[in-house]
Scaffold this active site. Structure first.
Site, PDB file in Angstrom:
ATOM      1  N   LYS A  15       0.868  -1.178   0.000  1.00 52.65           N
ATOM      2  CA  LYS A  15       0.000   0.000   0.000  1.00 52.65           C
ATOM      3  C   LYS A  15       0.898   1.218   0.000  1.00 52.65           C
ATOM      4  CE  LYS A  15      -2.882   2.825   3.043  1.00 52.65           C
ATOM      5  NZ  LYS A  15      -2.038   3.988   2.770  1.00 52.65           N
ATOM      6  N   GLU A  69      10.077   2.226  10.524  1.00 49.19           N
ATOM      7  CA  GLU A  69      11.085   3.272  10.319  1.00 49.19           C
ATOM      8  C   GLU A  69      10.349   4.595  10.290  1.00 49.19           C
ATOM      9  OE1 GLU A  69      13.861   5.484   7.209  1.00 49.19           O
ATOM     10  OE2 GLU A  69      13.628   3.337   6.783  1.00 49.19           O
ATOM     11  N   CYS A 119      14.858  10.185   4.481  1.00 49.22           N
ATOM     12  CA  CYS A 119      14.775   9.594   5.824  1.00 49.22           C
ATOM     13  C   CYS A 119      16.048   9.839   6.613  1.00 49.22           C
ATOM     14  CB  CYS A 119      14.513   8.087   5.728  1.00 49.22           C
ATOM     15  SG  CYS A 119      12.965   7.662   4.907  1.00 49.22           S
ATOM     16  N   GLU A 163      11.742  16.907  13.497  1.00 45.35           N
ATOM     17  CA  GLU A 163      12.031  16.604  12.097  1.00 45.35           C
ATOM     18  C   GLU A 163      11.528  17.738  11.203  1.00 45.35           C
ATOM     19  OE1 GLU A 163      11.961  12.645   9.397  1.00 45.35           O
ATOM     20  OE2 GLU A 163      10.084  13.102  10.430  1.00 45.35           O
TER      21      GLU A 163
END
Length: 461
Positions: free
Chosen positions: A155, A229, A263, A362
Site C-alpha cells: 500500500k 522506520e 529519511c 524533524e
C-alpha cells in the site's frame, strides 16, 4: 465511494486518483495472498530470487514512464533519473545473499541426532510505503520478503499512488504470480481494520512517528510482527581534522537533495570551532547554486516539496527559529520561484540552539542548522539530545576516533566521511522514536522469517 488522490506539487492539481478498496474486497485480496503463499514458499529459493530480479529488470525497462511520473507525483527533478541506482543495488545485493541468509543453521548432524534451526516465511507481509523514495523504500522489504517465500501486499502513500501499481505490474509481467504480489488502494480506516483483524503476519511501515503509533495501536493484541522506520533528525559532526570541501559537498547534498525529503537526510550540523567560519561560508556558496523550478525541466536541480503542507512545516520551523535569534544566510532573492506553496527555497540557519523546534523536531525539507562546538564531548551531547536516532555522519581522518565517538551515540548507523546513504549489506535500523526492527542485510531476511528448531533423535540398534 472514497477516492484516493495525488495532488501534484508541480501545479497543485489532481494528477492521479484511484477508488479506495472496500473492506470486504480487501479481505478477499488478503485471502488470495494467503492461499498463494504456501505454493510460493515451496518453490526453490533460487527460482523465487530469479523471478524477483526479473521483476526488477522489467521495472527498469519502464524508466521513460517512471521518471516523469515521479516528478509529477512528488516533485523530484527528472535530471536525477528516478531511483533505479539504489533500487537495483539493494535488489541485487539481497539476491546475492538470499541462499546463505535462509539456509539452516546446523548444530549437529551425527549418527545420534540432527539438530538445526530453519528459517520459515511469516506468511503474508504488508508493506506500507512512503512517498519520499517510494521505490527504494518499498524494495527494502518487497525483495527479501518475496525471496524468503512470503507473499506481499503493498500500500503506497497517496502522494505516490501510482508506484505500487507500477511495481506490481512489472513483477507480474516478469512472471511473479498475481496473488503473490498485490497492490491495494486503501484508506486509513480500512488499513487499520485489516491490521486489527490480524490479516497480516508481518507489517513494515515507513513514515511518520504518529503513523507508526497508529500502526501499533491497530496491531495491539494481535502479536503481529512490526518493522517501523519513523522520524529522523540526523546530525553531522565536522571535526578539526576533516576534509573541509568533502564535508561541505556531502553534508549540504545530504541536507538538501530531494528537497530535503530523505529519511536519513542531514538536518543539523555541528562544526569544530576551528573550521566553523570556513564551513559556513562554503556551505552558503554551495546551496546558493541550486536552481529551483519545475521538476520536468532538465535544468532544474531543486524541485518543489511533495506537498505544500510539507513546505509549510519547514517555513514555520525556520520562522520560529529566526524569531528566537537564529540567522538565515540564504538570500531569498536567489530563488524567485519560491511561491509560498510547494516551491520552497533552501535555507541555512546559524545562531541556532536546541531550544528551537528547528533543531529538535524533524524538518524534512531543504533547510539545515549549523552550530559551533569546542570538542567531541560537546558534539556527542548535542547529537544525542534528540528523540530520534537513524544515522549520524562523522567527519574525521581518524577511524578509531570515529568508532569511539560512534559507540557513545544513540543511533542506528554511524557514517564516517559519508552521509545519506543506505548500504544494503548493513542492517538499516533506528532507535528511540525512529522506530524498531531492521531491513536489508542478513538480518533483514531474519526479520522477514521466523526460526523453527528441529531436534531429531535417531533410533539406533
Amino acid at each position: 465511494m472514497t477516492m484516493i488522490k495525488c495532488i501534484s506539487p508541480v501545479n497543485g492539481e489532481v494528477y492521479a486518483e484511484r477508488p479506495a478498496m472496500p473492506l470486504e474486497l480487501a479481505k478477499q485480496a488478503v485471502g488470495h495472498a494467503r492461499l498463494a503463499q504456501k505454493s510460493w514458499a515451496k518453490r526453490p529459493v533460487e527460482e523465487r530470487v530469479k523471478l524477483v530480479l526479473a521483476g526488477v529488470a522489467r521495472l527498469n525497462e519502464m524508466v521513460d514512464e517512471v521518471v516523469p511520473e515521479l516528478a509529477w507525483q512528488m516533485g523530484r527533478p527528472v535530471r536525477y533519473g528516478g531511483e533505479f541506482k539504489g533500487f537495483n543495488e539493494r535488489s541485487n545485493y539481497v539476491a546475492s545473499i538470499a541462499a546463505d541468509a535462509l539456509k539452516p543453521i546446523i548444530v549437529e548432524e551425527s549418527d545420534r541426532f540432527e539438530r538445526r534451526i530453519e528459517r520459515e516465511p511469516h506468511g503474508v507481509v504488508f508493506v506500507i510505503a512512503p512517498w519520499n523514495y517510494p521505490y527504494m523504500t518499498a524494495i527494502n522489504t518487497v525483495a527479501p520478503a518475496l525471496m524468503a517465500g512470503n507473499t506481499v501486499i503493498i500500500k503506497h502513500a497517496s502522494q505516490t499512488i501510482l508506484v505500487g501499481e507500477r511495481m506490481v505490474r512489472a513483477f507480474i509481467e516478469a512472471g511473479v504470480p498475481a496473488d503473490v504480489f498485490q497492490n491495494l488502494f486503501l484508506d486509513h480506516d480500512t488499513t487499520a481494520a485489516l491490521i486489527a483483524a490480524k490479516s497480516f503476519d508481518f507489517i513494515n511501515f515507513t513514515g511518520s512517528v504518529e503513523g507508526g503509533r497508529s500502526i501499533e495501536r491497530a496491531a495491539a493484541g494481535t502479536f503481529t510482527g512490526l518493522g517501523l522506520e519513523l522520524g529522523g533528525k540526523d546530525p553531522g559532526y565536522v571535526m578539526e581534522d576533516a576534509d573541509l570541501d568533502a564535508a561541505v559537498d556531502t553534508l549540504m547534498d545530504g541536507a538538501t537533495y530531494n528537497s530535503g525529503q530523505c529519511c536519513c537526510g542531514i538536518e543539523r550540523i555541528y562544526v569544530h570551532e576551528s573550521l566553523y567560519d570556513a564551513f559556513v561560508e562554503k556551505s552558503v556558496a554551495w546551496v546558493s547554486n541550486y536552481k529551483l523550478g519545475n521538476p520536468l525541466d532538465p535544468e532544474t536541480t531543486l524541485g518543489p516539496m511533495a506537498n505544500k503542507r510539507f513546505a509549510a512545516t519547514v517555513r514555520h520551523q525556520v520562522a520560529d527559529a529566526v524569531s528566537k535569534g537564529a540567522k538565515a544566510l540564504i538570500d531569498p532573492k536567489l530563488f524567485p520561484q519560491d511561491d509560498g506553496g510547494a516551491y520552497l527555497a533552501p535555507q541555512i540557519l546559524v545562531d541556532v540552539d536546541h531550544s528551537m523546534e528547528f533543531m529538535r523536531e524533524e524538518t524534512f525539507g531543504p533547510a539545515v542548522g549549523i552550530m559551533k562546538v569546542k570538542n567531541d564531548g560537546e558534539a556527542i551531547e548535542l547529537m544525542n539530545d534528540c528523540q530520534y536516532g537513524l544515522t549520524v555522519s562523522l567527519w574525521t581522518r581518524d577511524p578509531e576516533r570515529a568508532s569511539r565517538i560512534g559507540r557513545n551515540l544513540e543511533t542506528g548507523t554511524v557514517f564516517m566521511n559519508r552521509a545519506d546513504y543506505l548500504d544494503p549489506a548493513l542492517c538499516w535500523t533506528g532507535v528511540k522514536e525512529t522506530g524498531r526492527g531492521g531491513s536489508l542485510s542478513i538480518l533483514g531476511f531474519h526479520n522477514l522469517t521466523r526460526p523453527k528448531s528441529y531436534h531429531l533423535k535417531k533410533v539406533t540398534a
